[in-house]
Scaffold this motif. Sequence first.
Motif, PDB file in Angstrom:
ATOM      1  N   ALA A 255      -5.046   1.290 -16.376  1.00 31.65           N
ATOM      2  CA  ALA A 255      -5.175  -0.168 -16.385  1.00 31.65           C
ATOM      3  C   ALA A 255      -3.797  -0.816 -16.362  1.00 31.65           C
ATOM      4  CB  ALA A 255      -5.972  -0.622 -17.605  1.00 31.65           C
ATOM      5  N   ALA A 256      -2.850  -0.266 -17.122  1.00 28.60           N
ATOM      6  CA  ALA A 256      -1.482  -0.806 -17.143  1.00 28.60           C
ATOM      7  C   ALA A 256      -0.820  -0.670 -15.773  1.00 28.60           C
ATOM      8  CB  ALA A 256      -0.653  -0.096 -18.206  1.00 28.60           C
ATOM      9  N   ILE A 257      -1.049   0.456 -15.112  1.00 28.99           N
ATOM     10  CA  ILE A 257      -0.466   0.699 -13.789  1.00 28.99           C
ATOM     11  C   ILE A 257      -1.052  -0.279 -12.768  1.00 28.99           C
ATOM     12  CG2 ILE A 257      -0.391   2.372 -11.884  1.00 28.99           C
ATOM     13  CD1 ILE A 257      -0.151   4.552 -14.136  1.00 28.99           C
ATOM     14  N   ILE A 258      -2.348  -0.510 -12.815  1.00 28.62           N
ATOM     15  CA  ILE A 258      -2.978  -1.447 -11.878  1.00 28.62           C
ATOM     16  C   ILE A 258      -2.475  -2.869 -12.135  1.00 28.62           C
ATOM     17  CG2 ILE A 258      -5.156  -2.440 -11.072  1.00 28.62           C
ATOM     18  CD1 ILE A 258      -4.586   0.569 -10.278  1.00 28.62           C
ATOM     19  N   LEU A 259      -2.339  -3.241 -13.399  1.00 30.18           N
ATOM     20  CA  LEU A 259      -1.797  -4.563 -13.729  1.00 30.18           C
ATOM     21  C   LEU A 259      -0.372  -4.692 -13.205  1.00 30.18           C
ATOM     22  CD1 LEU A 259      -2.458  -7.208 -15.146  1.00 30.18           C
ATOM     23  CD2 LEU A 259      -1.602  -6.209 -17.267  1.00 30.18           C
ATOM     24  N   LEU A 260       0.430  -3.649 -13.376  1.00 29.80           N
ATOM     25  CA  LEU A 260       1.791  -3.636 -12.842  1.00 29.80           C
ATOM     26  C   LEU A 260       1.778  -3.758 -11.318  1.00 29.80           C
ATOM     27  CD1 LEU A 260       4.857  -3.203 -13.373  1.00 29.80           C
ATOM     28  CD2 LEU A 260       4.425  -0.759 -13.071  1.00 29.80           C
ATOM     29  N   TYR A 261       0.843  -3.048 -10.674  1.00 26.64           N
ATOM     30  CA  TYR A 261       0.699  -3.118  -9.209  1.00 26.64           C
ATOM     31  C   TYR A 261       0.447  -4.553  -8.750  1.00 26.64           C
ATOM     32  CZ  TYR A 261      -1.648  -2.643  -4.686  1.00 26.64           C
ATOM     33  OH  TYR A 261      -2.023  -2.807  -3.372  1.00 26.64           O
ATOM     34  N   ILE A 262      -0.442  -5.237  -9.446  1.00 22.78           N
ATOM     35  CA  ILE A 262      -0.760  -6.625  -9.088  1.00 22.78           C
ATOM     36  C   ILE A 262       0.463  -7.511  -9.276  1.00 22.78           C
ATOM     37  CG2 ILE A 262      -2.128  -8.653  -9.737  1.00 22.78           C
ATOM     38  CD1 ILE A 262      -4.343  -6.600 -10.584  1.00 22.78           C
TER      39      ILE A 262
ATOM     40  N   ALA B  93      11.623   7.690   4.308  1.00 22.18           N
ATOM     41  CA  ALA B  93      12.922   7.626   3.636  1.00 22.18           C
ATOM     42  C   ALA B  93      12.900   6.604   2.505  1.00 22.18           C
ATOM     43  CB  ALA B  93      14.019   7.259   4.643  1.00 22.18           C
ATOM     44  N   TRP B  94      13.754   6.814   1.518  1.00 20.18           N
ATOM     45  CA  TRP B  94      13.843   5.926   0.356  1.00 20.18           C
ATOM     46  C   TRP B  94      14.103   4.482   0.773  1.00 20.18           C
ATOM     47  CZ3 TRP B  94      13.037   5.605  -4.760  1.00 20.18           C
ATOM     48  CH2 TRP B  94      13.634   4.569  -5.439  1.00 20.18           C
ATOM     49  N   GLY B  95      15.030   4.277   1.702  1.00 17.53           N
ATOM     50  CA  GLY B  95      15.420   2.922   2.102  1.00 17.53           C
ATOM     51  C   GLY B  95      14.265   2.078   2.597  1.00 17.53           C
ATOM     52  N   GLU B  96      13.350   2.674   3.320  1.00 15.80           N
ATOM     53  CA  GLU B  96      12.208   1.938   3.862  1.00 15.80           C
ATOM     54  C   GLU B  96      11.062   1.816   2.862  1.00 15.80           C
ATOM     55  OE1 GLU B  96      11.013   3.000   7.963  1.00 15.80           O
ATOM     56  OE2 GLU B  96      12.626   4.485   7.801  1.00 15.80           O
ATOM     57  N   ASN B  97      11.123   2.599   1.792  1.00 21.28           N
ATOM     58  CA  ASN B  97       9.998   2.672   0.857  1.00 21.28           C
ATOM     59  C   ASN B  97      10.430   2.529  -0.607  1.00 21.28           C
ATOM     60  OD1 ASN B  97       7.750   3.496   2.775  1.00 21.28           O
ATOM     61  ND2 ASN B  97       9.330   4.999   3.234  1.00 21.28           N
ATOM     62  N   LYS B  98      11.485   1.779  -0.862  1.00 16.23           N
ATOM     63  CA  LYS B  98      11.982   1.626  -2.236  1.00 16.23           C
ATOM     64  C   LYS B  98      10.888   1.161  -3.180  1.00 16.23           C
ATOM     65  CE  LYS B  98      16.686   0.422  -1.017  1.00 16.23           C
ATOM     66  NZ  LYS B  98      17.644  -0.667  -0.892  1.00 16.23           N
ATOM     67  N   LEU B  99      10.132   0.179  -2.733  1.00 13.95           N
ATOM     68  CA  LEU B  99       9.075  -0.379  -3.578  1.00 13.95           C
ATOM     69  C   LEU B  99       8.026   0.685  -3.914  1.00 13.95           C
ATOM     70  CD1 LEU B  99       7.824  -2.866  -4.937  1.00 13.95           C
ATOM     71  CD2 LEU B  99       6.653  -3.337  -2.794  1.00 13.95           C
ATOM     72  N   ARG B 100       7.580   1.421  -2.907  1.00 11.41           N
ATOM     73  CA  ARG B 100       6.550   2.443  -3.127  1.00 11.41           C
ATOM     74  C   ARG B 100       7.046   3.538  -4.087  1.00 11.41           C
ATOM     75  NH1 ARG B 100       6.101   1.446   2.585  1.00 11.41           N
ATOM     76  NH2 ARG B 100       4.043   0.606   3.084  1.00 11.41           N
ATOM     77  N   TYR B 101       8.242   4.065  -3.798  1.00 13.35           N
ATOM     78  CA  TYR B 101       8.770   5.142  -4.634  1.00 13.35           C
ATOM     79  C   TYR B 101       9.085   4.661  -6.044  1.00 13.35           C
ATOM     80  CZ  TYR B 101       9.157   8.154  -0.513  1.00 13.35           C
ATOM     81  OH  TYR B 101       8.888   8.920   0.587  1.00 13.35           O
ATOM     82  N   SER B 102       9.637   3.464  -6.173  1.00 12.81           N
ATOM     83  CA  SER B 102       9.949   2.912  -7.502  1.00 12.81           C
ATOM     84  C   SER B 102       8.671   2.742  -8.312  1.00 12.81           C
ATOM     85  CB  SER B 102      10.666   1.567  -7.374  1.00 12.81           C
ATOM     86  OG  SER B 102      11.897   1.724  -6.720  1.00 12.81           O
ATOM     87  N   PHE B 103       7.632   2.226  -7.657  1.00 10.08           N
ATOM     88  CA  PHE B 103       6.354   2.045  -8.344  1.00 10.08           C
ATOM     89  C   PHE B 103       5.801   3.391  -8.811  1.00 10.08           C
ATOM     90  CE2 PHE B 103       1.738   1.857  -8.447  1.00 10.08           C
ATOM     91  CZ  PHE B 103       1.540   0.804  -9.327  1.00 10.08           C
TER      92      PHE B 103
ATOM     93  N   SER C 269       0.847  -1.193   0.000  1.00  6.82           N
ATOM     94  CA  SER C 269       0.000   0.000   0.000  1.00  6.82           C
ATOM     95  C   SER C 269       0.886   1.248   0.000  1.00  6.82           C
ATOM     96  CB  SER C 269      -0.912   0.018   1.229  1.00  6.82           C
ATOM     97  OG  SER C 269      -0.210   0.459   2.364  1.00  6.82           O
ATOM     98  N   PHE C 270       0.246   2.395  -0.111  1.00  8.14           N
ATOM     99  CA  PHE C 270       0.972   3.665  -0.075  1.00  8.14           C
ATOM    100  C   PHE C 270       0.780   4.383   1.251  1.00  8.14           C
ATOM    101  CE2 PHE C 270       0.527   2.704  -4.532  1.00  8.14           C
ATOM    102  CZ  PHE C 270       1.827   2.937  -4.971  1.00  8.14           C
ATOM    103  N   LYS C 271       0.520   3.617   2.289  1.00  6.63           N
ATOM    104  CA  LYS C 271       0.377   4.202   3.621  1.00  6.63           C
ATOM    105  C   LYS C 271       1.765   4.326   4.233  1.00  6.63           C
ATOM    106  CE  LYS C 271      -4.122   2.086   4.332  1.00  6.63           C
ATOM    107  NZ  LYS C 271      -4.879   1.106   5.113  1.00  6.63           N
ATOM    108  N   PHE C 272       2.218   5.548   4.377  1.00  5.21           N
ATOM    109  CA  PHE C 272       3.512   5.804   4.991  1.00  5.21           C
ATOM    110  C   PHE C 272       3.310   6.028   6.479  1.00  5.21           C
ATOM    111  CE2 PHE C 272       4.044   7.111   0.605  1.00  5.21           C
ATOM    112  CZ  PHE C 272       5.295   6.606   0.285  1.00  5.21           C
ATOM    113  N   LYS C 273       4.119   5.362   7.292  1.00  3.65           N
ATOM    114  CA  LYS C 273       4.057   5.607   8.731  1.00  3.65           C
ATOM    115  C   LYS C 273       4.744   6.936   9.019  1.00  3.65           C
ATOM    116  CE  LYS C 273       4.147   0.791  10.204  1.00  3.65           C
ATOM    117  NZ  LYS C 273       4.890  -0.230  10.932  1.00  3.65           N
ATOM    118  N   ALA C 274       4.246   7.644  10.016  1.00  3.32           N
ATOM    119  CA  ALA C 274       4.824   8.929  10.390  1.00  3.32           C
ATOM    120  C   ALA C 274       6.309   8.745  10.684  1.00  3.32           C
ATOM    121  CB  ALA C 274       4.107   9.500  11.601  1.00  3.32           C
TER     122      ALA C 274
END
Length: 194
Positions: free
Chosen positions: A179-186, A147-157, A138-143
């Motif tokens: 649709a392409a982005i959602i397919l990539l997400y899955i 940082a990039w290191g903890e969220n590489k997947l989110r930022y890369s996506f 998900s894109f829920k960031f904890k307060a």
Amino acid sequence: DIDLACLYIVLGAVFDFFDGMSARALGVSGPIGKELDSLADVVTFGVAPSVLCYSLVMATAPLFSDSAEAIALFAFIMAAFSALRLAKFNCDERQTTSFIGLPTPANALFNAMLSAIIVLVLMIAMSLLLISEIPMFSFKFKAGHTAWGENKLRYSFLIIAIALIALFALLGNVAASLAAIILLYIIISIVTRK
């Protein structure tokens, strides 16, 4: 108008993202808000795409003759599965920082961008993903944890998603990029699941 309906679903996804973020930032989230948010999500990401799919199938009625309405009614499976998925989400304590199963906005955006027959086939597959046990990021960031290191997947996506939108814009079909982005997400969620 089909295009206008798709636009409203996209706008619903944007507002859905920011209402949760705003509630968390202001410290006003609570159980009633969570339930009301899910109720709104059932309408925006379950009922609205189902009606859209139904309309698309009925528009192609000459292809199906007498069975058109019976076939078109299958579109409402998405609304039922979206309601079930949201109920599971509200009761599942494991989904605080990621999702288990496809989020309803992703399903709605994916289905809103496709044609009638493809929608019916994919809608059933996507509906099954709604209630699957497949972990999805998900894109829920904890307060304090942005940082990039903890969220590489989110930022890369997000970077890839922006690139896809730009590419599809150059090709003249921005709507298809969703649709392409959602397919990539899955795909990414399945490949990177733990």
